[in-house]
Scaffold this motif. Structure first.
Motif, PDB file in Angstrom:
ATOM      1  N   VAL A 113       0.668  -0.954  -0.403  1.00  0.00           N
ATOM      2  CA  VAL A 113      -0.149  -0.023  -0.141  1.00  0.00           C
ATOM      3  C   VAL A 113       0.912   0.892   0.342  1.00  0.00           C
ATOM      4  O   VAL A 113       0.449   2.308  -0.632  1.00  0.00           O
ATOM      5  N   GLN A 114       2.161   1.529   0.640  1.00  0.00           N
ATOM      6  CA  GLN A 114       2.789   2.577   0.647  1.00  0.00           C
ATOM      7  C   GLN A 114       3.743   2.424  -0.670  1.00  0.00           C
ATOM      8  O   GLN A 114       4.065   3.147  -1.129  1.00  0.00           O
ATOM      9  N   LEU A 115       4.159   1.837  -0.959  1.00  0.00           N
ATOM     10  CA  LEU A 115       5.051   1.504  -2.495  1.00  0.00           C
ATOM     11  C   LEU A 115       3.730   1.949  -3.844  1.00  0.00           C
ATOM     12  O   LEU A 115       4.907   2.003  -4.441  1.00  0.00           O
ATOM     13  N   SER A 134      -9.133   9.929  -2.771  1.00  0.00           N
ATOM     14  CA  SER A 134      -7.794   8.620  -2.888  1.00  0.00           C
ATOM     15  C   SER A 134      -8.708   8.094  -1.520  1.00  0.00           C
ATOM     16  O   SER A 134      -9.616   9.360  -0.260  1.00  0.00           O
ATOM     17  N   ASP A 135      -8.282   7.276  -1.322  1.00  0.00           N
ATOM     18  CA  ASP A 135      -9.048   6.528   0.059  1.00  0.00           C
ATOM     19  C   ASP A 135      -8.630   7.275   0.779  1.00  0.00           C
ATOM     20  O   ASP A 135      -6.861   6.923   1.268  1.00  0.00           O
ATOM     21  N   SER A 136      -8.494   7.149   2.582  1.00  0.00           N
ATOM     22  CA  SER A 136      -7.372   7.902   3.961  1.00  0.00           C
ATOM     23  C   SER A 136      -6.634   6.887   4.050  1.00  0.00           C
ATOM     24  O   SER A 136      -5.900   7.765   4.912  1.00  0.00           O
ATOM     25  N   SER A 139      -2.145   7.628   3.391  1.00  0.00           N
ATOM     26  CA  SER A 139      -2.490   8.917   3.834  1.00  0.00           C
ATOM     27  C   SER A 139      -1.281  10.105   3.181  1.00  0.00           C
ATOM     28  O   SER A 139      -1.683  10.920   2.976  1.00  0.00           O
ATOM     29  N   TRP A 140       0.004   8.822   2.545  1.00  0.00           N
ATOM     30  CA  TRP A 140       0.796   9.703   1.216  1.00  0.00           C
ATOM     31  C   TRP A 140      -0.011  10.530   0.316  1.00  0.00           C
ATOM     32  O   TRP A 140       1.196  11.366  -0.352  1.00  0.00           O
ATOM     33  N   ASN A 219      -3.110   8.935   9.014  1.00  0.00           N
ATOM     34  CA  ASN A 219      -4.320   8.873   8.037  1.00  0.00           C
ATOM     35  C   ASN A 219      -5.278  10.370   8.726  1.00  0.00           C
ATOM     36  O   ASN A 219      -5.535  11.389   7.958  1.00  0.00           O
ATOM     37  N   ASN A 220      -5.636  10.141   9.844  1.00  0.00           N
ATOM     38  CA  ASN A 220      -6.555  11.499  10.495  1.00  0.00           C
ATOM     39  C   ASN A 220      -5.839  12.671  10.142  1.00  0.00           C
ATOM     40  O   ASN A 220      -6.330  13.802   9.714  1.00  0.00           O
TER      41      ASN A 220
END
Length: 507
Positions: A113-115, A134-136, A139-140, A219-220
């Protein structure tokens, strides 16, 4: 002849969607994209090959409907990116695939998910976009959108109520004020329009899950800095929380649902032959039943039950005396019938005369909920399911398991008063065991909801009223129709300012 400046001004909005890799996130994102495409926007969904297969039928139907009805010039495209190589088995690109794999696979999945940042950056650099939705969980993507000068909107697939509860939890961590050794201790979430209390056992414990707590905190923070949030909800459903979210929390919300009402007629066909067989068999069975006599049982795509729990659900359905449709799905353990109590198989043996209909695999949920025979819905309180039930005017028996589901139950049962709780007390992931709820309790909840009693009558009256409001929200001039237009107007105004700035020699 129009100048380049004028042509840029006249182009339809181009909105990019980046949903999280799970059906409960992918499908509502596709439905939201369909709503904006129907109003003339060009929408692109960026995802991986396996996840593209999950949403492609919905995208194809939405594009076909737009072409058929001429509802604007918008179109939905699917842009493919490779799933990052993190050592997972081939084809494991969706959270659903992890339920039967080892815990280290879940860690690898979240690494992937990060990559995804790299192909996301490339897409932003190569395309002229007016917004990113984009989905919460990504977050990036907030920083990436800022880097490319594109407004980022958040999509979470949950209610404004749940987002407000989550913000309260992250801000104050009220579990610190209760005894760790007492799972029954009531914990109040401060600063909300209503008094909202949950048992300690119904909440994620930051002390036991520090990694998850840090993930949600991150995320928040990213979401707070974004242009706004898009919700599959409508103002009339949770007005106090829309006001709280926007005024007290200072966050920008656009409520564009129930998206099920914009797309439910597209659900007439499934994604494969087995889906169509399930649809036809189930609807023929429902046609034989009296109005409001059937309870529909479905716990979404990610929920898993132990054999003991499945047995108690079977007993509860039998003891309730009600007709039932049970969408068992493809989960581990459901392919066997060893968990069935004696005599249960006979309830579903003869499709025409039976009290029950079991669906294995895909179920046409929206069509089931909108059938005249439906009188109740036993649900895990995933937000997509709650919204589909509200849209159809069907009351709920609530059985939350994890994530935002206990918050959604509070909204359904205590704030909206359109459901009866089965009494679930433990927050645990789909991969963990849950407390077993007895068949007698399950039956009592169904009968309280669907029986001829004061409680059931009041719930049905309120549910019908909300169903009418849901339909009005999506109609021209309705609150959700207006919010879609408001967001599109804001994005178009932002584009005009940007184009004018560049035309005047700005950087």
């Amino acid at each position: 002849m129009a100048t380049q400046h004028e042509r840029q001004q006249q182009q339809p909005l181009h909105i990019l969607f980046l949903p999280f890799f799970a059906p409960g996130h992918l499908l509502p994102a596709a439905d939201v994209a369909a709503v904006f495409a129907a109003r003339g926007a060009r929408c692109t969904i960026l995802t991986t090959p396996v996840n593209a297969g999950i949403i492609r039928p919905a995208v194809d139907r939405a594009n076909g409907a737009n072409n058929l009805h001429g509802t604007g010039s918008g179109k939905i495209d699917i842009a493919l990116m490779p799933f990052p190589d993190v050592g997972l088995p081939p084809g494991v690109e969706n959270y659903m695939s992890l339920t039967t794999l080892q815990a280290d696979c879940r860690a690898k999945f979240m690494r992937a998910v990060q990559l995804v940042q790299e192909p996301f950056h490339r897409f932003l650099a190569a395309n002229r976009l007016d917004a990113v939705v984009s989905d919460s969980f990504f977050s990036w993507s907030a920083d990436a959108a800022v880097e490319h000068g594109i407004p980022r909107l958040v999509i979470t697939g949950t209610s404004v109520f749940a987002r407000s509860c989550n913000a309260s939890m992250l801000r104050s961590n009220p579990l610190e004020m209760t005894s760790e050794g007492d799972p029954e201790a009531l914990v109040m979430l401060p600063g909300l329009p209503h008094r909202v209390e949950l048992r300690r056992s119904q909440m994620m414990d930051p002390g036991k899950q520090p990694g998850a707590w840090a993930f949600y905190q991150s995320n928040n923070a990213a979401d707070q800095s974004s242009f706004g949030e898009v919700f599959n909800s409508f103002h009339e459903l949770e007005p106090d929380y829309v006001e709280h979210f926007q005024t007290t929390l200072g966050r920008h919300a656009f409520l564009v649902g129930p998206v099920a009402l914009a797309t439910w007629d597209m659900a007439a066909s499934g994604a494969n032959v087995n889906a169509d067989v399930n649809k036809d068999r189930c609807l023929r069975w429902l046609d034989t039943k009296p109005d409001s006599s059937v309870v529909y049982v479905s716990f979404g795509t990610a929920t898993r039950f132990s054999p003991v729990e499945l047995r108690e659900i079977s007993r509860g359905l039998d003891l309730s005396g009600k007709n039932f449709v049970w969408a068992l799905g493809d989960g581990a353990g459901t392919e066997s019938s060893e968990w069935m109590p004696e005599g249960f198989a006979k309830l579903t043996a003869n499709i025409g005369d039976s009290r029950g209909c079991i669906i294995r695999g895909w179920a046409p949920q929206t069509l089931i909920l909108n059938h005249h025979a439906l009188g109740g819905f036993m649900t895990h309180c995933g937000w997509n399911s709650v919204m589909e039930a509200v849209s159809a005017g069907v009351p709920m028996v609530t059985w939350p398991r994890y994530a935002d589901q206990f918050y959604n139950e509070k909204l359904v049962v205590e704030v909206l008063k359109v459901g009866v709780s089965v009494g679930a007390r433990d927050y645990a992931s789909p991969m963990e065991n849950h407390e077993v709820i007895g068949g007698e309790v399950i039956a009592e909840s169904i009968m309280a909801l669907m029986g001829n009693n004061e409680q059931g009558d009041a719930i049905r009256k309120k549910t019908n009223e909300l169903g009418v409001k849901a339909r009005s929200a999506m109609e021209k001039g309705g609150s959700s129709y207006s919010d879609v237009g408001r967001l599109m107007d804001e994005l178009m105004a932002r584009r005009r300012c940007s184009i004018d700035f560049r035309a005047a020699g700005g950087v």
